[in-house]
Design an enzyme around this catalytic site. Structure first.
Site, PDB file in Angstrom:
ATOM      1  N   ALA A  36      -4.898  -7.224   6.878  1.00 53.05           N
ATOM      2  CA  ALA A  36      -4.627  -5.909   7.462  1.00 53.05           C
ATOM      3  C   ALA A  36      -5.861  -5.032   7.347  1.00 53.05           C
ATOM      4  CB  ALA A  36      -3.451  -5.227   6.760  1.00 53.05           C
ATOM      5  N   TYR A  37      -5.913  -4.036   8.191  1.00 54.63           N
ATOM      6  CA  TYR A  37      -6.879  -2.945   8.046  1.00 54.63           C
ATOM      7  C   TYR A  37      -6.209  -1.933   7.129  1.00 54.63           C
ATOM      8  CZ  TYR A  37      -9.913   0.998   9.280  1.00 54.63           C
ATOM      9  OH  TYR A  37     -10.777   2.052   9.238  1.00 54.63           O
ATOM     10  N   THR A  38      -6.760  -1.722   5.935  1.00 51.56           N
ATOM     11  CA  THR A  38      -6.087  -0.896   4.929  1.00 51.56           C
ATOM     12  C   THR A  38      -6.879   0.332   4.505  1.00 51.56           C
ATOM     13  OG1 THR A  38      -6.989  -2.274   3.148  1.00 51.56           O
ATOM     14  CG2 THR A  38      -4.803  -2.864   4.002  1.00 51.56           C
ATOM     15  N   TRP A  60       1.653   0.379  -2.836  1.00 51.47           N
ATOM     16  CA  TRP A  60       0.822   0.486  -4.029  1.00 51.47           C
ATOM     17  C   TRP A  60       0.471  -0.902  -4.600  1.00 51.47           C
ATOM     18  CZ3 TRP A  60       2.827   5.029  -7.574  1.00 51.47           C
ATOM     19  CH2 TRP A  60       3.065   6.166  -6.796  1.00 51.47           C
ATOM     20  N   LYS A  70       0.461   0.378  11.457  1.00 53.92           N
ATOM     21  CA  LYS A  70       1.341  -0.594  10.799  1.00 53.92           C
ATOM     22  C   LYS A  70       2.728  -0.591  11.421  1.00 53.92           C
ATOM     23  CE  LYS A  70       0.593  -2.883   7.721  1.00 53.92           C
ATOM     24  NZ  LYS A  70       0.125  -4.301   7.693  1.00 53.92           N
ATOM     25  N   TYR A 128      -3.228   5.060   9.924  1.00 52.01           N
ATOM     26  CA  TYR A 128      -2.911   3.791   9.265  1.00 52.01           C
ATOM     27  C   TYR A 128      -1.426   3.476   9.391  1.00 52.01           C
ATOM     28  CZ  TYR A 128      -1.767   0.603   5.449  1.00 52.01           C
ATOM     29  OH  TYR A 128      -1.256  -0.441   4.719  1.00 52.01           O
ATOM     30  N   ASP A 149      -9.814 -14.180  13.115  1.00 54.80           N
ATOM     31  CA  ASP A 149     -10.138 -12.767  13.297  1.00 54.80           C
ATOM     32  C   ASP A 149      -9.030 -12.133  14.122  1.00 54.80           C
ATOM     33  OD1 ASP A 149     -11.129 -10.295  13.981  1.00 54.80           O
ATOM     34  OD2 ASP A 149     -13.135 -11.021  14.488  1.00 54.80           O
ATOM     35  N   LEU A 150      -8.275 -11.226  13.516  1.00 51.92           N
ATOM     36  CA  LEU A 150      -7.143 -10.633  14.221  1.00 51.92           C
ATOM     37  C   LEU A 150      -7.552  -9.760  15.405  1.00 51.92           C
ATOM     38  CD1 LEU A 150      -4.690  -9.717  11.312  1.00 51.92           C
ATOM     39  CD2 LEU A 150      -4.611 -11.664  12.876  1.00 51.92           C
ATOM     40  N   GLY A 152      -8.129 -11.226   0.116  1.00 53.12           N
ATOM     41  CA  GLY A 152      -7.306 -10.081  -0.250  1.00 53.12           C
ATOM     42  C   GLY A 152      -6.421 -10.386  -1.443  1.00 53.12           C
TER      43      GLY A 152
END
Length: 298
Positions: free
Chosen positions: A60-62, A150, A129, A125, A36-37, A10
């Site tokens: 994160a899953y984004t 951003w 978070k 999302y 692996d989360l 990432g």
């Protein structure tokens, strides 16, 4: 310090791997399948193997739009997994750094959000978070949550690279002009984390250095304003640039709603940690230098 980074490919993880060694830290970055989360056993194995003195969760899953139909996966990574990683840090008695987002807010505040402003995500999302923030702080009081927005860099997929690509493909590009916030460069975020880490090592859980903080670039702008700066910089480096048109959010519907106003007040991190928000325009110039080359002499 030995630092375990959750995430390896990432944008932030790449910059942390570059930045941390300059201060003598020894970073180890891991991602799925090693860390692996969504797999508690892999989290435990990774932490035991790394034997870290601090952990940074840069994973994160984004996928904001996909999260609307992949709620369980978003929560597994962003909430449950983040909490388990923070818990593993707590068992070792070490600090934990967790990166969150402006999407925990509804975007209707009318002014930059402070850390204690009421949250209210408007999409899955953001919900995942926010749940992750709560899980992290509950699992490890020696955690610092950094909300940002951003994120971009010369690496991976981001708005800058998208604009440069479509700018070469199209004569006209339309970008929303009614969503407010601030670009944050991964290198600036990594620099801030590197500077904060040493002060966390010996700080007790009750210290003000832990808790929630905001950090984005400065000044505030819109996606349209950011796109204009990208194309201006690209033109100065010899690239063909398109006509840029301003549109509204209603003109560009997406599966997930975005906060109309994601501006964050970064005063607390400046006051407590001495970290000043970086000027994203200077960071953009460096990013374009990396992606395209230096500005041409006119």
């Amino acid at each position: 310090m030995r630092v375990l980074i959750a995430g390896r490919t990432g944008q932030l993880a790449i910059e942390l791997l570059d930045r941390l060694p300059r201060d003598g830290h020894q970073p180890v970055a891991q991602e799925a399948p090693e860390l692996d989360l969504t797999d508690p056993a892999s989290i435990a194995r990774a932490v035991e193997a790394a034997a870290p003195e601090a952990i940074i969760n840069a994973a994160a899953y984004t996928a904001v739009d996909k999260a609307e139909s992949q709620r369980d996966l978003a929560f597994a990574v962003n909430a449950t997994g983040a909490g388990l990683l923070a818990e593993a840090a707590a068992r070792r008695g070490i600090p934990f750094v967790h990166v969150s987002t402006d999407y925990v807010f509804p975007g209707d505040g009318g002014a930059p959000y402070a850390e204690d402003a009421p949250t209210g995500p408007i999409g899955v999302y953001g919900e995942s978070k926010l749940a992750g923030e709560k899980a992290v702080i509950a699992a490890n009081p020696r955690s610092i949550v950094i909300r940002t927005a951003w994120v971009c860099s010369p690496h991976g997929h981001n708005f800058i690279k998208t604009m440069l690509r479509v700018g070469q493909e199209r004569e006209t590009v339309s970008v929303v002009a009614d969503q407010h916030g601030a670009p944050t460069f991964a290198a600036d975020l990594a620099d801030a984390i590197a500077r904060i880490l040493p002060s966390l090592a010996a700080a007790p859980a009750s210290d003000e250095r832990f808790g929630v903080f905001h950090l984005t670039g400065t000044p505030h702008t819109t996606w349209h304003g950011f796109a204009a700066a990208i194309f201006e910089g690209a033109a100065a480096r010899g690239l063909k640039t398109p006509e840029l048109r301003a549109i509204t959010t209603a003109d560009y519907p997406t599966p997930a709603r975005r906060p109309a106003d994601g501006r964050l007040d970064c005063g607390r991190i400046a006051r407590v940690h001495g970290i000043q928000a970086a000027d994203w325009r200077a960071s953009l110039s460096r990013c374009l230098d990396a992606l395209i080359g230096p500005e041409k002499i006119r």
